[in-house]
Design a protein around this motif. Structure first.
Motif, mmCIF file in Angstrom:
data_model
loop_
_atom_site.group_PDB
_atom_site.id
_atom_site.type_symbol
_atom_site.label_atom_id
_atom_site.label_comp_id
_atom_site.label_asym_id
_atom_site.label_seq_id
_atom_site.Cartn_x
_atom_site.Cartn_y
_atom_site.Cartn_z
ATOM 1 N N ARG A 391 0.830 -1.203 0.000
ATOM 2 C CA ARG A 391 0.000 0.000 0.000
ATOM 3 C C ARG A 391 0.863 1.252 0.000
ATOM 4 O O ARG A 391 0.567 2.225 -0.699
ATOM 5 C CB ARG A 391 -0.947 -0.026 1.203
ATOM 6 N N GLU A 392 1.938 1.261 0.760
ATOM 7 C CA GLU A 392 2.813 2.432 0.813
ATOM 8 C C GLU A 392 3.429 2.711 -0.558
ATOM 9 O O GLU A 392 3.472 3.852 -1.020
ATOM 10 C CB GLU A 392 3.916 2.216 1.852
ATOM 11 N N ILE A 393 3.908 1.650 -1.215
ATOM 12 C CA ILE A 393 4.504 1.827 -2.545
ATOM 13 C C ILE A 393 3.449 2.296 -3.537
ATOM 14 O O ILE A 393 3.683 3.209 -4.337
ATOM 15 C CB ILE A 393 5.140 0.508 -3.030
ATOM 16 N N ALA A 394 2.278 1.665 -3.480
ATOM 17 C CA ALA A 394 1.211 2.014 -4.424
ATOM 18 C C ALA A 394 0.779 3.468 -4.255
ATOM 19 O O ALA A 394 0.545 4.185 -5.244
ATOM 20 C CB ALA A 394 0.015 1.078 -4.229
ATOM 21 N N ASP A 395 0.672 3.926 -3.011
ATOM 22 C CA ASP A 395 0.280 5.317 -2.761
ATOM 23 C C ASP A 395 1.336 6.290 -3.297
ATOM 24 O O ASP A 395 1.006 7.336 -3.866
ATOM 25 C CB ASP A 395 0.078 5.549 -1.262
ATOM 26 N N LYS A 396 2.610 5.938 -3.129
ATOM 27 C CA LYS A 396 3.673 6.816 -3.629
ATOM 28 C C LYS A 396 3.641 6.857 -5.154
ATOM 29 O O LYS A 396 3.816 7.919 -5.771
ATOM 30 C CB LYS A 396 5.030 6.337 -3.122
ATOM 31 N N ILE A 397 3.420 5.705 -5.774
ATOM 32 C CA ILE A 397 3.335 5.653 -7.236
ATOM 33 C C ILE A 397 2.178 6.514 -7.727
ATOM 34 O O ILE A 397 2.320 7.294 -8.683
ATOM 35 C CB ILE A 397 3.160 4.191 -7.715
ATOM 36 N N ALA A 398 1.026 6.375 -7.083
ATOM 37 C CA ALA A 398 -0.155 7.149 -7.498
ATOM 38 C C ALA A 398 0.114 8.651 -7.360
ATOM 39 O O ALA A 398 -0.271 9.443 -8.235
ATOM 40 C CB ALA A 398 -1.358 6.732 -6.660
ATOM 41 N N LYS A 399 0.765 9.039 -6.282
ATOM 42 C CA LYS A 399 1.069 10.459 -6.065
ATOM 43 C C LYS A 399 2.008 10.996 -7.147
ATOM 44 O O LYS A 399 1.783 12.075 -7.711
ATOM 45 C CB LYS A 399 1.698 10.638 -4.684
ATOM 46 N N LEU A 400 3.053 10.232 -7.454
ATOM 47 C CA LEU A 400 4.021 10.670 -8.457
ATOM 48 C C LEU A 400 3.400 10.701 -9.851
ATOM 49 O O LEU A 400 3.654 11.617 -10.642
ATOM 50 C CB LEU A 400 5.241 9.744 -8.436
ATOM 51 N N LEU A 401 2.582 9.723 -10.156
ATOM 52 C CA LEU A 401 1.940 9.700 -11.465
ATOM 53 C C LEU A 401 0.954 10.846 -11.631
ATOM 54 O O LEU A 401 0.790 11.391 -12.727
ATOM 55 C CB LEU A 401 1.225 8.361 -11.688
ATOM 56 N N ALA A 402 0.302 11.219 -10.534
ATOM 57 C CA ALA A 402 -0.622 12.352 -10.596
ATOM 58 C C ALA A 402 0.129 13.642 -10.949
ATOM 59 O O ALA A 402 -0.410 14.517 -11.638
ATOM 60 C CB ALA A 402 -1.347 12.502 -9.261
#
Length: 722
Positions: A391-402
């Motif tokens: 979840r931590e990695i996925a949230d960081k990925i989503a933030k960066l992609l946004a």
């Protein structure tokens, strides 16, 4: 030449025809078309036809599946010429780790750069293939899954002379070819026989399947287009159920597997261990064994510890061998090597395997992928974390992609994480919902990339300069700074000088300068100061760890000058080891166990090592005002006395202080200067470590201004100016 040698090819053709002829005979016994074709028996002409077709089948298999050509290789190589036996782990090996804390604890206690345990029960791959009728081979990208399947086919073709113990004809099927909904594995197999000239290929295929005479190798379940994967899996299951007398080996990337093959035993490819790495290198350079030996020796040197970690993956080991084959060396700039390895995983391997990418992820260029991965790597490394929750990695990925794709409305970080894992294997699920980078080296490289991209050089130096966990990051940052590593080196020098903060430490550096300045030895001044510092430390701490650290010139320069310093360093090491042993005796340790003659021998050896060391220093001619002849005579006289077994124990206890005092007096070094407190010892240790690291960073860099480096070198091991 990519085909089999004539004798081997003939044996393989005989093995295939040996399986095929009885099948045709059973077809004849059943009547039908073959009755008219062959008559009542398989005559010599018919047998020759089958043998010719079998020979062609072997040749086709060898030409299509028996060669290796990856990573832009100019010419293919025979798979069997470089193949190294693989090992399997049970796929439930990761299930014993229930939390990130357990994983962290296990890794740190293992004291290794390997994420995969090397002491878990492993099995030889070919043994498992012989034991299991239905086998699912799992592994990360580049782990050697396809190569293993191809090799099993080659072994089956050898018949009784091969390692595969079942009499079968291998059929290799790349599952990525199943792009439509119309899937017919039986027709695909029949076509393989038809193009080789087998009579009645459809009937032959049906009977071979019925009798269980095929080894069906289904490669790359993860490479099936997503839209068609459910259909393909269902069809394979039905096919296996229908023809369950045959043997099946299937491969899939771990991240893409859903445990949906009922009959199959799941096994995971084990990372290469040292024996496998060495065997692979020896096989690769078989025609030039000296080159292979040199490559292996270099990989085992301290300089290439992190590079060696990459070679646990066969694909990246192939990369290292290719680079060494072309240039005769492992790239001196490690950042270049790791960048190449990362690009192999992010670009070339997925491209060569023809893996379809998801819509959102395929819209990202390699640089953006690296930016995402570098931020994940850096933030975790900064916090000394190797394992991260999904979840931590996925949230960081989503933030960066946004931030990168502001027009994208729906971003699912978990889907993108899965794409990264499946397509590239840079991030790996180590336990349920717990991830790490596939190699610590890649995490270090990406961390360094983040630091360079964000210009965090000052922060790196002030926070992590003496933390050895960050050493590789420092070296990689130096190699990434295309504008030059001057600022990094100057910042490191400035921080190092802060450790010389007491009168004793300043006095020690003053002695180092005074003892060597103007001497006749053909060394740079910093080289002379290095030898003097090693001598002082040999007498001060009797701790061998510091001699290499205190010898930056020997670490830094692979030339004639360094050889003399390295010799001095080695002798200082031997001297200190001997003194250390003698010191424990002098303090009374072991006196109740050792006989007097044993104690005398230990002390005699200590003096002998001291004499050898003094001879080396005399030959280097880097010290001023030292009467070496008088010092050696005094040491020889002392050695004569300690070999007298009738000496009282008090004399033994007094000998070590006398030995050190005799040596220090000759070199005009006051005992008070080297009588350091614990905090001073630690400060000097840090100072010497940083100076060594400065030189290593200079060597790892792409460029450094000669003016900058000459100034740093001139100030090294001198009292900082106020």
């Amino acid at each position: 030449m990519t085909g089999m040698e004539p004798l081997v090819a003939a044996v393989a053709a005989s093995a295939v025809s040996g399986v095929a002829v009885p099948i045709f005979q059973s077809l004849w016994g059943g009547g039908g078309k073959l009755l008219g074709l062959f008559g009542k028996t398989l005559d010599e002409k018919t047998r020759e036809l089958i043998f010719t077709a079998s020979k062609q089948y072997v040749q086709n298999y060898e030409e299509r599946h028996g060669i290796l050509k990856v990573l832009g290789m100019r010419e293919p190589v025979k798979l069997e010429s470089v193949y190294t036996a693989v090992q399997f782990l049970d796929n439930d090996a990761r299930s014993s780790f229930e939390s990130i804390e357990n994983l962290e604890q296990f890794y740190r206690q293992a004291n290794t750069r390997r994420f995969q345990s090397q002491d878990k029960g492993k099995q030889e791959g070919i043994k498992v293939a012989n034991d299991k009728q239905y086998l699912m081979v799992l592994g990360s990208p580049g782990a050697g899954k396809s190569t293993f399947l191809r090799k099993m086919g080659l072994e089956a073709l050898k018949g009784k002379r091969g390692g595969f113990q079942h009499s079968c004809i291998p059929v290799f099927i790349e599952l990525k070819r199943f792009t439509s909904s119309d899937i017919n594995i039986e027709n695909f197999i029949a076509e393989e026989f038809r193009i080789c000239g087998f009579p009645e290929p459809n009937q032959f295929t049906a009977k071979a399947l019925e009798q269980g005479k095929l080894l069906i190798l289904l490669d790359g379940l993860d490479e099936v287009p997503t839209k068609n994967s459910t259909n393909v899996i269902s069809h394979i299951q039905d096919f296996v159920d229908t023809y369950d007398k045959n043997r099946f080996i299937t491969s899939c990337r771990v991240a893409a597997y859903r445990h949906n093959f009922r009959r199959f035993t799941d096994v995971a490819m084990a990372d290469f261990d040292d024996i496998q790495i060495e065997n692979f290198i020896n096989n690769w350079f078989k025609s030039k064994p000296d080159v292979g030996k040199d490559c292996w020796q270099k990989l085992n040197s301290q300089e290439y510890t992190a590079a060696k970690e990459l070679t646990q993956t066969p694909l990246l080991l192939t990369l290292v061998c290719l680079l060494y084959q072309r240039s005769g060396k492992i790239p001196t700039n490690r950042a270049t090597l790791y960048e190449r390895a990362l690009r192999v995983l992010l670009e070339e391997w997925a491209g060569e395997k023809g893996i379809a990418q998801e819509d959102l992820y395929k819209g990202l260029d390699t640089k953006r992928k690296e930016m995402i991965l570098s931020e994940i790597a850096h933030d975790a490394f900064q916090e000394d974390r190797l394992f991260l929750p999904r979840r931590e990695i996925a949230d960081k990925i989503a933030k960066l992609l946004a931030e990168m794709l502001p027009d994208e409305k729906f971003i699912n970080g978990i889907d993108v994480l899965k794409s990264i894992e499946v397509q590239h294997g840079v991030l790996v699920e180590r336990a349920d919902s717990i991830y790490s980078f596939s190699h610590l080296t890649l995490q270090e490289y990406l961390t360094a990339q983040y630091i360079d991209d964000h210009r965090h050089i000052e922060k790196l130096v002030t926070e992590h300069l003496t933390d050895e966990r960050w050493k590789e990051v420092f070296l990689l940052v130096a190699g990434l700074m295309r504008g030059g590593a001057d600022d990094l080196l100057l910042s490191m020098e400035k921080e190092a000088q802060k450790y010389i903060n007491t009168p004793k430490l300043q006095a020690l550096l003053n002695w180092v300068e005074q003892a060597t300045t103007g001497s006749t030895g053909d060394f740079k001044p910093v080289g002379k100061r290095t030898i003097a510092m090693a001598y002082a430390y040999a007498n001060a701490s009797v701790n061998t760890r510091y001699y290499v650290v205190a010898n930056p010139e020997a670490n830094a320069y692979a030339n004639a000058e360094a050889k003399g310093i390295a010799k001095s360093n080695a002798d200082a090491n031997a001297y200190a080891l001997a003194i250390s042993k003698a010191k424990s005796i002098a303090k009374g340790a072991g006196l109740g166990i050792l006989k007097a003659k044993d104690i005398a021998e230990i002390k005699s050896n200590a003096i002998t090592e001291a004499i050898n060391y003094i001879h080396t220093l005399e030959e280097l001619t880097i010290f001023n005002n030292v009467n070496f002849n008088m010092l050696i005579d005094e040491l020889k006289e002392m050695r004569t006395k300690v070999t007298d077994e009738e000496q009282p124990q008090e004399a033994y206890r007094a000998f070590l202080p006398r030995l050190i005092k005799t040596s220090l007096n000759a070199f005009n070094l006051s005992p008070d200067i080297i009588n350091l407190s614990q905090s001073e010892t630690k400060a000097l240790e840090n100072y010497l470590y940083v100076n060594s690291l400065i030189i290593q960073c200079k060597q790892a860099s792409v460029r450094v201004s000669p003016t900058t480096w000459e100034a740093i070198e001139a100030r090294m091991l001198l009292v900082p100016s106020s």
